[in-house]
Design an enzyme around this catalytic site. Structure first.
Site: not given
Length: 319
Positions: A164, A176
């Site tokens: 990401s 995350y």
């Protein structure tokens, strides 16, 4: 001078375009193992590669995901259940793949499975919250890769890891970005280790796209659940307006900046699998290219200033 520089830029992109055109031969005999095919990028990639002629092994967490793919894809596509958190599940799928591919080996694995919750400010979370996400987003990637790496080395294939832009810059709290930074590190070390074996290790770094990771209902429920678990003194520190403004940002900003064209990411994944010379990194999404990645290259004081200026103020700031 400016025209000279512009000419160099144009030449570079034309050269890269021509260099990346060739595709690998004999795709009909090449197996590709994809995780997280229930929905989103993984589901679309499985369908796309199946249409291209690859022999796809699509792993899903749910029976519903498997049924949907079986109904919409050719008979060449194989579906299987996979829980990346389970050693037994990972080993079982690896054994199935070994039986299928035989001496040819496995052409590619695409580590796509991932989750985005629980996410919130670091002090809202517990170590178990971190572990639950790292088990999927990071340890799951490593476990799946290691389970089939001998087969990929045999085929001189590739490992495609989905990270990401938040593996390049951390702008949110919680596990995350930690998990995605970990994927980036694993990707880099694996790429260097596998280079002598002819194995390529591309990394996909998407920006915001409309998937379960950015689903406003899931994210809203996540924030509310975490808030309800906080002790009263911590809620007082943040203030009730912090919760309300967080929900507004999720509803308005996250949904607006999330791109609905998932094929931008899937096309990068497919290129990483099928190109003779795949890129080291792909950054699909204009937000990734024009904001997040440039921000990641800025001095920390600059990126911190930009992000703290846009942050939601707390009720009891330091005096």
């Amino acid at each position: 001078m400016y025209l000279y520089l512009l000419g160099l830029v144009v030449f570079y992109y034309l050269y890269r375009w021509f260099r990346e055109l060739p595709r690998v031969p004999d795709i009909g005999s090449k197996y590709v193992y994809i995780t997280g095919c229930d929905s989103g990028f993984g589901n679309l990639l499985a369908r796309h590669l199946d249409k291209m002629g690859f022999r796809v092994i699509a792993s899903c967490f749910s029976e519903k995901g498997e049924e949907g793919l079986r109904k919409s894809c050719s008979s060449n596509l194989i579906t299987t259940h996979l829980d990346v958190r389970s050693k037994d599940s990972v080993a079982k799928v690896a054994a199935l793949i070994k039986e299928k591919v035989g001496e040819r080996g496995l052409w590619a694995v695409v580590n796509n499975a991932g989750v985005s919750i629980p996410s919130g400010p670091c002090d809202w979370l517990t170590i178990d919250d971190y572990k639950s996400m790292l088990d999927v987003n990071l340890l799951g990637v490593i476990a799946v890769t290691l389970s089939v790496l001998p087969l990929i080395k045999k085929a001189r294939g590739r490992v495609v890891n989905v990270a990401s832009v938040f593996g390049r810059i951390s702008v949110t709290g919680g596990p995350y970005p930690v998990s995605k930074y970990g994927v980036e590190a694993f990707n880099d070390s694996l790429r260097l280790n596998m280079a002598p074996f002819g194995v390529k290790v591309p990394c996909i770094e998407p920006g915001f796209f409309k998937t379960n990771v950015t689903d406003t209902t899931i994210l809203t429920n996540n924030v509310k659940t975490l808030w309800d678990k906080l002790p009263q003194d911590m809620r007082d520190d943040y203030g009730t307006e912090f919760l309300q403004k967080s929900l507004v940002i999720i509803k308005d900003k996250v949904s607006k900046i999330s791109d609905g064209d998932l094929m931008k990411v899937v096309s990068c994944m497919a290129h990483a699998v099928s190109a003779v010379r795949p890129r080291t990194r792909y950054s699909p999404g204009w937000d990734a290219k024009l904001f997040w990645l440039p921000l990641s290259y800025m001095p920390t004081c600059v990126s911190d200033y930009i992000m703290t200026r846009e942050a939601i103020p707390i009720a009891k700031p330091l005096q």
